[in-house]
Design a protein around this motif. Sequence first.
Motif, short mmCIF file in Angstrom:
data_model
loop_
_atom_site.label_atom_id
_atom_site.label_comp_id
_atom_site.label_asym_id
_atom_site.label_seq_id
_atom_site.Cartn_x
_atom_site.Cartn_y
_atom_site.Cartn_z
N PHE A 95 -3.49 -6.54 2.94
CA PHE A 95 -4.28 -6.72 1.71
C PHE A 95 -3.37 -6.82 0.49
CE2 PHE A 95 -6.95 -4.37 4.75
CZ PHE A 95 -7.97 -5.30 4.90
N GLU A 96 -2.29 -6.01 0.43
CA GLU A 96 -1.34 -6.09 -0.68
C GLU A 96 -0.64 -7.46 -0.69
OE1 GLU A 96 -1.60 -3.66 1.42
OE2 GLU A 96 -1.50 -1.70 0.42
N TYR A 97 -0.29 -7.93 0.48
CA TYR A 97 0.37 -9.24 0.61
C TYR A 97 -0.52 -10.35 0.06
CZ TYR A 97 2.23 -13.42 2.92
OH TYR A 97 2.71 -14.68 3.17
N ILE A 98 -1.79 -10.34 0.46
CA ILE A 98 -2.72 -11.38 0.01
C ILE A 98 -2.88 -11.34 -1.51
CG2 ILE A 98 -5.14 -12.12 0.08
CD1 ILE A 98 -5.22 -11.15 2.99
N ALA A 99 -3.03 -10.14 -2.09
CA ALA A 99 -3.25 -10.01 -3.53
C ALA A 99 -2.05 -10.52 -4.32
CB ALA A 99 -3.53 -8.55 -3.88
N ILE A 100 -0.85 -10.14 -3.91
CA ILE A 100 0.35 -10.56 -4.64
C ILE A 100 0.56 -12.07 -4.51
CG2 ILE A 100 2.87 -10.39 -4.70
CD1 ILE A 100 2.53 -7.42 -3.93
N LYS A 101 0.34 -12.61 -3.32
CA LYS A 101 0.48 -14.04 -3.12
C LYS A 101 -0.48 -14.82 -4.02
CE LYS A 101 3.65 -15.25 -0.13
NZ LYS A 101 4.73 -16.23 -0.50
N LEU A 102 -1.71 -14.36 -4.10
CA LEU A 102 -2.70 -15.04 -4.95
C LEU A 102 -2.31 -14.94 -6.42
CD1 LEU A 102 -6.03 -14.00 -3.19
CD2 LEU A 102 -5.00 -16.26 -3.25
N ALA A 103 -1.82 -13.77 -6.85
CA ALA A 103 -1.39 -13.59 -8.24
C ALA A 103 -0.25 -14.54 -8.57
CB ALA A 103 -0.97 -12.15 -8.47
N GLN A 104 0.65 -14.75 -7.63
CA GLN A 104 1.77 -15.66 -7.85
C GLN A 104 1.32 -17.12 -7.84
OE1 GLN A 104 4.41 -14.33 -4.73
NE2 GLN A 104 5.47 -12.89 -6.09
N GLN A 105 0.27 -17.40 -7.08
CA GLN A 105 -0.24 -18.77 -7.04
C GLN A 105 -0.77 -19.22 -8.40
OE1 GLN A 105 -0.34 -21.22 -4.58
NE2 GLN A 105 1.14 -19.88 -3.58
N ASP A 224 8.23 -13.06 -20.04
CA ASP A 224 9.18 -12.21 -19.31
C ASP A 224 8.47 -11.37 -18.26
OD1 ASP A 224 11.23 -13.22 -20.79
OD2 ASP A 224 11.35 -11.53 -22.18
N HIS A 225 7.32 -10.81 -18.63
CA HIS A 225 6.56 -9.98 -17.70
C HIS A 225 5.97 -10.83 -16.57
CE1 HIS A 225 5.99 -7.34 -21.49
NE2 HIS A 225 7.08 -6.97 -20.84
N ARG A 226 5.60 -12.04 -16.92
CA ARG A 226 5.05 -12.94 -15.91
C ARG A 226 6.12 -13.30 -14.88
NH1 ARG A 226 3.97 -18.31 -15.76
NH2 ARG A 226 4.94 -18.63 -17.79
N GLN A 227 7.33 -13.51 -15.36
CA GLN A 227 8.44 -13.84 -14.46
C GLN A 227 8.77 -12.68 -13.53
OE1 GLN A 227 9.78 -16.82 -14.01
NE2 GLN A 227 8.37 -17.63 -15.57
N THR A 228 8.59 -11.46 -14.03
CA THR A 228 8.82 -10.28 -13.19
C THR A 228 7.89 -10.29 -11.98
OG1 THR A 228 9.50 -8.96 -15.11
CG2 THR A 228 8.84 -7.75 -13.14
N LEU A 229 6.63 -10.64 -12.22
CA LEU A 229 5.65 -10.73 -11.13
C LEU A 229 6.03 -11.83 -10.15
CD1 LEU A 229 2.94 -10.00 -9.79
CD2 LEU A 229 1.84 -11.61 -11.36
N LEU A 230 6.48 -12.96 -10.68
CA LEU A 230 6.80 -14.10 -9.82
C LEU A 230 8.02 -13.82 -8.95
CD1 LEU A 230 6.21 -17.08 -12.31
CD2 LEU A 230 4.68 -16.21 -10.54
N ARG A 231 8.88 -12.91 -9.37
CA ARG A 231 10.09 -12.60 -8.60
C ARG A 231 9.84 -11.61 -7.47
NH1 ARG A 231 12.65 -12.89 -13.80
NH2 ARG A 231 12.39 -10.63 -14.07
N ILE A 232 8.66 -10.99 -7.44
CA ILE A 232 8.34 -10.03 -6.37
C ILE A 232 8.23 -10.76 -5.04
CG2 ILE A 232 6.58 -8.45 -5.47
CD1 ILE A 232 5.90 -7.71 -8.32
N ASN A 233 8.84 -10.22 -4.03
CA ASN A 233 8.75 -10.79 -2.68
C ASN A 233 7.56 -10.16 -1.95
OD1 ASN A 233 9.12 -11.98 -0.23
ND2 ASN A 233 11.08 -11.01 0.23
N ALA A 234 6.49 -10.91 -1.82
CA ALA A 234 5.27 -10.39 -1.19
C ALA A 234 5.51 -9.98 0.26
CB ALA A 234 4.17 -11.44 -1.27
N ASP A 235 6.49 -10.63 0.90
CA ASP A 235 6.78 -10.31 2.30
C ASP A 235 7.25 -8.87 2.49
OD1 ASP A 235 6.12 -12.83 3.16
OD2 ASP A 235 8.15 -13.61 3.01
N ASP A 236 7.80 -8.28 1.41
CA ASP A 236 8.26 -6.89 1.52
C ASP A 236 7.10 -5.92 1.77
OD1 ASP A 236 10.81 -7.75 1.06
OD2 ASP A 236 10.82 -7.26 -1.07
N TYR A 237 5.88 -6.32 1.37
CA TYR A 237 4.71 -5.46 1.55
C TYR A 237 4.10 -5.62 2.93
CZ TYR A 237 4.71 -4.55 -3.48
OH TYR A 237 5.05 -4.15 -4.75
#
Length: 449
Positions: A95-105, A224-237
Amino acid sequence: MKSNSSSYDVRNGTGKGQHGLEMIIALIIFVLAYVGILTEKINRAIVACGGGLLMLLSGITTTDSAFMNHVDWNTIALLFSMMILVSITSQNGLFEYIAIKLAQQVQGKPLPLLAVIGTLTAIGSALLDNVTTVLLLVPITLTLTRILKITSMPFLVTVILSSNIGGTATLIGDPPNIMIGQAVDHLDFNDFLYNLAPVVVVIYAVIMTGLLFLYRKGLTVDDDHRQTLLRINADDYLKRGPLLYKSSIVLLMTISGFLLHPILHTELTNIAMAGAVLLLLITQNEHKIEEVFESIEWVTLFFFIGLFILIGGLEEVGIIDEVARSILLYTDGDLPRTSLVILWGSGFLSAFLDNIPFVAAMIPVITEFSGYGMTNLDPLWWSLALGSCLGGNGTLIGASANVVVAGLALKDKQEVRFIEFLKIGIPVVCVSLAISTIYIYFRYLLPYY
């Protein structure tokens, strides 16, 4: 054209409620328990079980009658099984993976992110249940807003509204629907999907459009804050391994079983229990069974058990019959009028009272209508489902999911204020019920005029 009515004169009563003292005692116990649930000074499971115990100690009902006739064990077993399925599935970070991926999309843009979180909540609430969905998504939502350095309030409000709207679409989405589905033998998973999902899609689209318009100026984010989110690797979750594949497959199989319920000719509870037992069996090497059972929402289950006994006490002394008779007196046995009274009445009562005990009290009331000559009760069931589920959006205490979101936010030092939510919730309920009225009128009630 009015619905068929029997020659029975509802004004004369049935004689069931003639035991005046027992009726008064049962009503006092029920009201005290309801107030206790509403004020939340004591855990609601303790209040409900305490009220049920008082029904037993006062002789309103017996132990055998309470546990054999009044407690709906199908509902308890269905909830328990879904909790096991979601508990194991959530351990793999899916569920965390799906949420982060969608946020990055959506590139971390706040308004599209608001729509994504709302849609994810609505879909999750329909396929799982809204309480479980918000338990999974609220921590993720708070993390995303913290990374983006934006206020979490619009997102929390959206999660609450979306969970109740999405949960309205299916039998397992919202506790009131589970209770109705278990109480009415001929209504299955597909019936709820076929009859409720179309109007839910329309309501969700209208409400989400309104929320995006309401928050369009208040949600801005620094690049800057938006780029921080985009740099998160969803696969880590995501914890890839046997547990991920096994739990995902069994969960999909269980949901497919719900959809194929009319073909399989077995109870929804049996399908959910089979899924839960199968998943426990094939994943016993990936986790400790004891930890799975510790994660079960036992408070919710015991709340239901106590509540069923409370309502059973009202049935025993004839109060439920009197309520049914009063509604029929007001509507003169007219099906369309009764349906709309139930829709709007349950909508506004569920806004200010928890919709679970309200629906528990209304189910035997509607069932009683068949004794007064109403041969087609389906429009009344759909009115109750729409009114109680959508009405839960009115206030922070209107539905279990609302209380859960507020509690999770408070732990994170983010307070969802009652009055602020009320200003949004009541208009949302009014719009939702207005759309539901048009839908119910043209789909179910027009032939009666």
